[in-house]
Every structure is written in C-alpha cells, then in structure tokens.
Design an enzyme around this catalytic site. Structure first.
Site, mmCIF file in Angstrom:
data_model
loop_
_atom_site.group_PDB
_atom_site.id
_atom_site.type_symbol
_atom_site.label_atom_id
_atom_site.label_comp_id
_atom_site.label_asym_id
_atom_site.label_seq_id
_atom_site.Cartn_x
_atom_site.Cartn_y
_atom_site.Cartn_z
ATOM 1 N N THR A 132 0.823 -1.206 0.000
ATOM 2 C CA THR A 132 0.000 0.000 0.000
ATOM 3 C C THR A 132 0.860 1.260 0.000
ATOM 4 O OG1 THR A 132 -1.446 1.297 1.456
ATOM 5 C CG2 THR A 132 -0.095 -0.339 2.520
ATOM 6 N N ASP A 133 0.284 2.365 -0.484
ATOM 7 C CA ASP A 133 1.001 3.645 -0.432
ATOM 8 C C ASP A 133 1.090 4.187 0.996
ATOM 9 O OD1 ASP A 133 -1.665 4.368 -0.056
ATOM 10 O OD2 ASP A 133 -1.684 5.932 -1.605
ATOM 11 N N GLU A 134 0.309 3.576 1.923
ATOM 12 C CA GLU A 134 0.277 4.119 3.289
ATOM 13 C C GLU A 134 1.610 3.945 4.015
ATOM 14 O OE1 GLU A 134 -3.418 3.481 5.402
ATOM 15 O OE2 GLU A 134 -4.493 3.154 3.535
ATOM 16 N N TYR A 157 -1.670 -0.425 10.977
ATOM 17 C CA TYR A 157 -1.826 -1.090 9.669
ATOM 18 C C TYR A 157 -0.623 -0.794 8.778
ATOM 19 C CZ TYR A 157 -3.223 -1.569 4.756
ATOM 20 O OH TYR A 157 -3.242 -1.871 3.412
ATOM 21 N N LYS A 161 2.388 -3.250 7.296
ATOM 22 C CA LYS A 161 2.642 -3.446 5.868
ATOM 23 C C LYS A 161 4.089 -3.037 5.534
ATOM 24 C CE LYS A 161 0.232 -4.582 2.933
ATOM 25 N NZ LYS A 161 -0.181 -5.901 2.380
HETATM 26 P P1 NAD Z 1 -9.536 -7.331 2.295
HETATM 27 O O1 NAD Z 1 -9.534 -7.023 3.740
HETATM 28 O O2 NAD Z 1 -10.759 -7.059 1.495
HETATM 29 O O3 NAD Z 1 -9.183 -8.868 2.067
HETATM 30 C C1 NAD Z 1 -8.150 -9.516 2.759
HETATM 31 C C2 NAD Z 1 -8.257 -11.017 2.503
HETATM 32 O O4 NAD Z 1 -7.191 -11.652 3.205
HETATM 33 C C3 NAD Z 1 -9.562 -11.622 3.006
HETATM 34 O O5 NAD Z 1 -10.091 -12.504 2.032
HETATM 35 C C4 NAD Z 1 -9.142 -12.385 4.257
HETATM 36 O O6 NAD Z 1 -9.962 -13.522 4.535
HETATM 37 C C5 NAD Z 1 -7.717 -12.785 3.917
HETATM 38 N N1 NAD Z 1 -6.906 -12.998 5.120
HETATM 39 C C6 NAD Z 1 -6.780 -12.168 6.194
HETATM 40 N N2 NAD Z 1 -5.988 -12.736 7.118
HETATM 41 C C7 NAD Z 1 -5.583 -13.933 6.613
HETATM 42 C C8 NAD Z 1 -4.733 -14.969 7.090
HETATM 43 N N3 NAD Z 1 -4.158 -14.912 8.294
HETATM 44 N N4 NAD Z 1 -4.539 -16.044 6.290
HETATM 45 C C9 NAD Z 1 -5.116 -16.132 5.068
HETATM 46 N N5 NAD Z 1 -5.945 -15.200 4.583
HETATM 47 C C10 NAD Z 1 -6.167 -14.106 5.341
HETATM 48 O O7 NAD Z 1 -8.269 -6.572 1.697
HETATM 49 P P2 NAD Z 1 -8.094 -5.815 0.300
HETATM 50 O O8 NAD Z 1 -8.616 -4.450 0.439
HETATM 51 O O9 NAD Z 1 -8.564 -6.689 -0.780
HETATM 52 O O10 NAD Z 1 -6.499 -5.708 0.237
HETATM 53 C C11 NAD Z 1 -5.717 -6.761 -0.331
HETATM 54 C C12 NAD Z 1 -4.254 -6.382 -0.260
HETATM 55 O O11 NAD Z 1 -4.029 -5.170 -0.982
HETATM 56 C C13 NAD Z 1 -3.751 -6.129 1.157
HETATM 57 O O12 NAD Z 1 -2.453 -6.656 1.252
HETATM 58 C C14 NAD Z 1 -3.721 -4.622 1.278
HETATM 59 O O13 NAD Z 1 -2.746 -4.202 2.179
HETATM 60 C C15 NAD Z 1 -3.397 -4.211 -0.142
HETATM 61 N N6 NAD Z 1 -3.899 -2.897 -0.565
HETATM 62 C C16 NAD Z 1 -5.213 -2.563 -0.381
HETATM 63 C C17 NAD Z 1 -5.682 -1.319 -0.827
HETATM 64 C C18 NAD Z 1 -7.132 -0.932 -0.686
HETATM 65 O O14 NAD Z 1 -7.496 0.209 -1.010
HETATM 66 N N7 NAD Z 1 -8.027 -1.808 -0.252
HETATM 67 C C19 NAD Z 1 -4.798 -0.427 -1.432
HETATM 68 C C20 NAD Z 1 -3.453 -0.806 -1.606
HETATM 69 C C21 NAD Z 1 -3.021 -2.050 -1.175
HETATM 70 P P1 TYD Z 2 -10.748 4.105 4.391
HETATM 71 O O1 TYD Z 2 -11.726 3.711 3.333
HETATM 72 O O2 TYD Z 2 -10.838 3.464 5.730
HETATM 73 O O3 TYD Z 2 -9.290 3.915 3.745
HETATM 74 P P2 TYD Z 2 -7.840 4.411 4.318
HETATM 75 O O4 TYD Z 2 -7.970 4.809 5.727
HETATM 76 O O5 TYD Z 2 -7.023 3.181 4.165
HETATM 77 O O6 TYD Z 2 -7.427 5.524 3.410
HETATM 78 O O7 TYD Z 2 -10.865 5.678 4.603
HETATM 79 C C1 TYD Z 2 -10.718 6.573 3.510
HETATM 80 C C2 TYD Z 2 -10.786 7.974 4.066
HETATM 81 O O8 TYD Z 2 -12.111 8.206 4.573
HETATM 82 C C3 TYD Z 2 -9.866 8.214 5.250
HETATM 83 O O9 TYD Z 2 -9.380 9.544 5.189
HETATM 84 C C4 TYD Z 2 -10.760 8.032 6.469
HETATM 85 C C5 TYD Z 2 -12.105 8.520 5.964
HETATM 86 N N1 TYD Z 2 -13.301 7.867 6.552
HETATM 87 C C6 TYD Z 2 -14.356 8.652 7.005
HETATM 88 O O10 TYD Z 2 -14.321 9.888 6.952
HETATM 89 N N2 TYD Z 2 -15.450 8.029 7.521
HETATM 90 C C7 TYD Z 2 -15.543 6.673 7.607
HETATM 91 O O11 TYD Z 2 -16.576 6.153 8.130
HETATM 92 C C8 TYD Z 2 -14.467 5.876 7.113
HETATM 93 C C9 TYD Z 2 -14.515 4.380 7.179
HETATM 94 C C10 TYD Z 2 -13.357 6.524 6.586
#
Ligand code: NAD
Ligand code: TYD
Length: 351
Positions: A132-134, A157, A161
């Site tokens: 992630t970019d975070e 988080y 990561k």
């Molecule tokens: P998500 O929370 O929707 O899904 C995570 C999946 O991992 C789930 O299916 C869960 O069951 C599985 N999981 C969790 N713990 C586990 C374990 N111990 N063993 C096996 N499986 C396990 O997450 P997402 O949003 O799809 O993100 C996927 C990846 O992409 C993550 O690594 C996240 O850091 C990265 N990412 C997410 C975003 C975003 O905006 N959502 C952006 C950049 C990177």
């Molecule tokens: P989120 O979807 O949790 O992603 P991330 O924290 O990984 O960027 O949140 C996106 C943005 O929205 C973040 O600045 C937090 C804000 N946010 C709210 O304002 N209200 C909410 O209920 C949630 C879940 C997030």
C-alpha cells in the site's frame, strides 16, 4: 497446466478481482486461492468462477507454517501473488495484534515456504508482494509518493505493511528470493467490504442512515478502480523486473467531503431522490486517531516501463460501483449479516 500460482487473500476485495482476471485470462495456469476467510473474506465474491477447472480454493491461515508448507508441497507453485492481509486502518487502531500476526508473521511464513520449496532453483519463479502507499506516511498539500520516498508509516496497519515490505526485500537481498513489490493507492469498486469509506457510505445512503465523515472531511486520498489495480498486478507479475518496486495510483485525488458529495449526487439520481436529499445525511464525527492527511501516488515508473495506465475516470467508476451495489443487494445483506460461514458451508459441505 503451464504454471501454478498461489494467490493469497483471493476471497477479499482486491484478491477476488485478481483471481477472476487470472482464471479467465490464463486458462493454462492453475490458480490456487489461499484464504483464511476472515470477516473480510467472502467466497461469494468468486461464485461466478469457482467451478472453473483451473481454480482451486484452500482455506488456510498464512500464519500457520505447517499448513502453508503443506500447501506449497502439494501444489509446488511457480509464483505467489500475496494479497492476504488485515487491511482496515480503524481495526488496526483498536486491535493491532491481528495486523502484526497476519501482515508480518504471515508474510514471513510465505517467504520461508517459497524459499524452502525453490531453494536455488529460482528460474521463472516469482514472489509478488502487494502493498500500500500508506507505508510512505502522509503528504502535505504538495508532492507525490515515488518508489524512492522514505518509509514513514503512522498507523499500526501501515507499520505492519511497511515491515512486511522490508522483509520481502530482505529475503531478496539475503537469500536471492526472486521478488517484486507494488504499492498502490486507495481502491474502490464492486465487492468492497462496507467498513471502508465508499461502500459504507453507499450502504448508509441507501438506508437513509448518517454518513460519518471523520474530522472536517479534508483528508485526501488518490482513488483507483479495483480492476485497474488487478490489471497492474497482472502486468507487474509478468513483466516487472526482479527485486523492483512499482507504485500504482489513479492520479485522482479527492478530499473525503468532495468525494462524498459526488457520491450523494450519484445516489440521488440512481434512487430517484430529490437533488440534495442524500447530502443531508452527511454527519461530521470525531476524527480518526493519527489520521494521515494526504496520499498521492506518482505511478510514472509503471506507466513508462511497463505501459500500464488507469482506464476509468472517477465519476464513471463511481457510478459503476454504485450500480453494482444496488444490483447486488443480497451480497451486501449477507456481508452485513455476517453470513459468510453459512455460504461457505453450503458451497463445500457436499464436496
Ligand atoms: P480485504 O480485507 O478485502 O481482504 C483480505 C483477505 O485476506 C480476506 O479474504 C481475508 O480472509 C484474507 N486474510 C486475512 N488474514 C488472513 C490470514 N491470516 N490467512 C489467510 N488469509 C487471510 O483486503 P483488500 O482491500 O482486498 O487488500 C488486499 C491487499 O491489498 C492487502 O495486502 C492490502 O494491504 C493491499 N492494498 C489494499 C488497498 C485498498 O485500497 N483496499 C490499497 C493498496 C493495497
Ligand atoms: P478508508 O476507506 O478506511 O481507507 P484508508 O484509511 O485506508 O485511506 O478511509 C478513507 C478515508 O475516509 C480516510 O481519510 C478516512 C475517511 N473515513 C471517514 O471519513 N469516515 C468513515 O466512516 C471511514 C470508514 C473513513
């Protein structure tokens, strides 16, 4: 089968789109989805492809080294695309330990399993770590994260990561493990768990519930449609250089409040509500602890070297997303009701 690829976290939001893309695009690959099915994992995300002959599901916890070793021995993967993670910042604030276990210990368990399986025979092998970019921390009003930006994670988080990214690079430098990494901005689209900002807001607007905006809604995120992320993962997995990192982003920055206002306008139109009706649901609430102000990605390396670029404009992608949630009411209900277990039993009891 030409290749076997383990995709971890394939039942989650992004993972399910990556699994679907690979299963459909590469019929000669065997795709093994390894997922623990936490609250965020949902096999219903894959119900359209789970009978494909090149798809296998393994319900496994990546922190369990014995069962991961067994999966690696059974399938002998050529590649790993590692997405499994605890992914929600708010949950990491209330319960950091789960994040340490899955994101750090789980990633190391997979690295060890790959190293043991491949030994020195790493030709045509690849461990792809999705991050992630975070990890880069928080930007002020100016500038972008590049691949050389120093790490400065500020939530449990992002710290977990960041730690996993360092371990992946350390296994490359120390043991010669063939790795590639990417760091992506915020994703949105179908199958997004309704604890994150966009699906949570869609669900609340639909049910006429308050939309909780943290602080003043001034925080900025760079939003990318989830299928564009999946396409980037495909390109990087196949063409990325060994040991390299690629940033992925949409060049699409929105303050939370502007984004929610846009979403309200789309929802008013789709639900045939009076213009301005949904905006009345906006409610400013207590800010998130340590809330990062701004994320913005410079993805020029990926665009220049591997030819990827985002395909969708935000308004178009957001409208598609709203359409998907309105058309998939049962999916949302099952998720909200915590019905994954029932679904899982129904799918697998008879097998
Ligand atoms: P998500 O929370 O929707 O899904 C995570 C999946 O991992 C789930 O299916 C869960 O069951 C599985 N999981 C969790 N713990 C586990 C374990 N111990 N063993 C096996 N499986 C396990 O997450 P997402 O949003 O799809 O993100 C996927 C990846 O992409 C993550 O690594 C996240 O850091 C990265 N990412 C997410 C975003 C975003 O905006 N959502 C952006 C950049 C990177
Ligand atoms: P989120 O979807 O949790 O992603 P991330 O924290 O990984 O960027 O949140 C996106 C943005 O929205 C973040 O600045 C937090 C804000 N946010 C709210 O304002 N209200 C909410 O209920 C949630 C879940 C997030």
């Amino acid at each position: 089968m030409n290749k076997t690829i383990i995709i971890t976290g394939g039942a989650g939001f992004i993972g399910s789109h990556v699994v679907r893309l690979f299963v459909a695009k590469y019929p000669d690959y065997r795709i093994v989805n390894v997922d623990k099915l936490t609250y965020a994992g949902n096999l219903e995300n894959l119900s359209d492809i789970d009978r494909n002959p090149n798809y296998v599901f393994e319900k496994k916890d990546i922190t369990n080294s014995e069962s991961i070793k067994a999966v690696f021995e059974r399938y002998r993967p050529d590649g790993i695309i590692h997405l499994a993670a605890e992914s929600h910042v708010d949950r990491s604030i209330s319960n950091p330990m789960e994040f340490i276990m899955t994101n750090i210990v789980g990633t190391t368990t997979l690295l060890n399993a790959a190293r043991t399986l491949w030994g020195n025979d790493t030709k045509e092998k690849r461990f792809y770590h999705v991050s992630t970019d975070e990890v880069y921390g928080s930007l002020g009003a100016e500038g972008y994260f590049t691949e050389t930006t120093a790490y400065d994670p500020r939530s449990p988080y992002s710290a977990s990561k960041a730690s996993s990214d360092h371990l992946v690079r350390a296994y490359h430098h120390t043991y010669g493990l063939p790795v590639v990494l990417s760091n992506c901005s915020n994703n949105y689209g179908p199958n997004h768990f309704p604890e994150k900002l966009i699906p949570l807001s869609i669900n609340n607007i639909k049910n006429n519930k308050p939309i909780p905006v943290y602080g003043k809604g001034e925080n900025v995120r760079d939003w990318l449609y989830v299928l564009d992320h999946a396409r980037a993962i495909d390109v990087i997995f196949h063409k990325g250089k060994n040991g390299e990192t690629y940033n992925i982003g949409g060049h699409n920055e929105w303050t939370n409040i502007d984004l929610i206002r846009l979403l309200c306008r789309i929802m008013d139109k789709k639900l045939h509500r009076k213009a301005g009706a949904s905006e009345k649901l906006i409610t400013f609430v207590k800010d998130r602890a340590g809330h990062d102000l701004r994320y913005a990605i410079d993805s020029s390396k990926l665009q220049r070297e591997l030819g990827w670029k985002p395909s969708l404009q935000f308004e178009e992608g957001l409208e598609k997303t709203v359409d998907w949630y309105l058309a998939n009411e049962q999916w949302l209900q099952n998720v909200v009701n915590g019905d994954y277990e029932k679904y899982y039993a129904k799918q697998y009891e008879a097998r």
